[in-house]
Design a protein around this motif. Structure first.
Motif: not given
Length: 456
Positions: A193-215
């Motif tokens: 419900p409420g979801v018309a589309a899944w995100p199209a932008e490729p995601g970040r890998g684990l290491e990049a996810i942690l770096e994104a939290v850090t900054v």
């Protein structure tokens, strides 16, 4: 696999992100592309094939330590005179000698060249281990090879996580994130419900996810079954876990527990049914062994969170998740392209590290098993006589490998490695990634150690 499927759907349909990565270890974007293009939905090699192939090549894989059943089936083929084993490695190990393996002596970081130089053919089998993710170009060379290919991860759930799309560029059933048709396919098959589309932008890998939290680019993390010391940079990971709002799904207490804002206990495999996918790509169902009141699976916990957020997943049990996965089915459209990363060669430095984890080591799955751990092989450093002599180290004397982050000391053993290469176990007495921020193909320094050495 049903748990991985739940995490994959939860990330896309509830959180609206492709920032998801099952690889709680050192990894690379080349590896993600390799898994999406060459591993997902593929089943080109079986155990039986290993016994009958004229040549099996091992790259970044030490079967006796990292894949015991593969080791036994290869040994069966070798003893029957049907199979010849070639190992691309720094040295002949105890296990490779049992396989009468031919050694292609290779400095860590130079595996891509070694694979390309072997002149592999369609009758050959190439088995690649997960540590090739640390070697630029190696998985690209493997993907380009005409040999039959199989990826052999250390963890039992990793192949199922690939099929479930628990990667930043891959959706369930081998569907590429970049495909609008694949995303639309899943929105229709998994209505939320409420979801018309899944995100199209490729995601970040684990290491990049942690770096994104850090900054400060990300503020929250959902963490499932992660050992911090196994991550690419444990200190960066701890910093990110301290800064983020962390929801941790855990079977047992870990370093994440103390840093999490919310800890949700989940059931171990014996308390639920489900499916593991073998390295062959073969689904292996298992039933619940223990009926424990109040025990909740990862699927049930994620489904509950999703319902509280007003976006129910449409399934609440592992059996329902498995049924939906089967209904969704595999992708039959164009696959993600294979990686084409150029080799970088060995790291610059006086000494390059070769390492993997031994079968019996300090892994947390062996906690409380003192008698079993007592069977572990002694933790030693292995290097050529010339390499040890250049560092002023005698055979049997303490030797220290070090980086800017730290050091580890073991007894030295002379072995037939290329000059300028040192081997040490990854997690026997000391976790090299946690202590040194070093892994396979890292540059290290080698020097005489103090009299007190680490014992596994």
């Amino acid at each position: 696999m049903s748990d991985a499927f739940a995490y994959s759907v939860f990330a896309r349909a509830v959180l609206g992100t492709n920032d998801i990565d099952f690889r709680a270890r050192a990894h690379s974007y080349e590896e993600a592309a390799f898994l999406a293009s060459t591993v997902a939905l593929r089943s080109d090699v079986t155990f039986t094939d290993l016994e009958r192939a004229p040549r099996v090549v091992l790259a970044g894989l030490e079967p006796e330590d990292e894949a015991g059943m593969i080791f036994l089936r290869l040994r069966k083929g070798v003893r029957a005179g049907r199979t010849r084993v070639v190992t691309i490695a720094s040295h002949l190990t105890r296990g490779s000698r049992k396989l009468d393996a031919q050694l292609v002596a290779t400095r860590p970081g130079d595996e891509a060249r070694a694979i390309a130089d072997l002149d592999l053919g369609p009758a050959d089998i190439l088995l690649v281990g997960e540590r090739l993710a640390l070697v630029p170009g190696a998985l690209s060379a493997a993907a380009a090879s005409p040999a039959r290919l199989a990826w052999v991860p250390r963890r039992a759930g990793d192949r199922g996580a690939v099929e479930a799309g628990a990667l930043p560029t891959l959706l369930p059933g081998g569907r590429p994130v970049s495909s609008a048709a694949a995303r639309a396919d899943l929105v229709a098959a998994i209505p939320v419900p409420g979801v018309a589309a899944w995100p199209a932008e490729p995601g970040r890998g684990l290491e990049a996810i942690l770096e994104a939290v850090t900054v400060g680019e990300l503020g929250g993390l959902v963490v499932g079954g992660v050992e911090v010391d196994d991550l690419p940079d444990p200190e960066v990971a701890r910093d990110a876990l301290e800064k983020a709002f962390v929801v941790s799904l855990e079977v047992r207490a870990s370093d994440v527990t103390a840093l999490a804002d919310v800890v949700l206990p989940v059931a171990p495999p014996v308390e639920k049914s489900g499916t593991f996918v073998s390295w062959e790509g073969r689904p292996r169902r298992f039933g619940r062994v223990l009926d424990v009141a109040g025990s909740l699976t990862d699927v049930r916990v994620l489904a509950g969170i999703a319902e509280e957020m007003g976006r129910p997943l449409g399934f609440r049990s592992t059996d329902e998740a498995t049924a939906l996965m089967q209904q969704v089915g595999p992708w039959d459209g164009e696959r993600a392209p294979a990686p084409t990363v150029s080799p970088a060669g060995p790291a610059e430095g006086a000494v390059v590290l070769s390492t993997w984890r031994q079968l019996v080591d300090d892994g947390r799955g062996q906690d409380g098993q003192a008698l079993y751990r007592a069977t572990a092989r002694p933790a030693v450093i292995r290097a050529s006589a010339a390499t040890l002599a250049a560092a002023g180290i005698e055979d049997g004397a303490p030797a220290t490998i070090a980086t800017r982050a730290g050091s580890a000391t073991f007894p030295a053993v002379v072995d037939d490695l290329p000059d300028g290469v040192v081997w040490a176990p990854g997690n026997s007495g000391v976790n090299l990634r946690a202590a040194l921020s070093a892994d396979h193909a890292s540059a290290v320094t080698l020097k005489p150690g103090p009299s007190q050495v680490v014992q596994a």
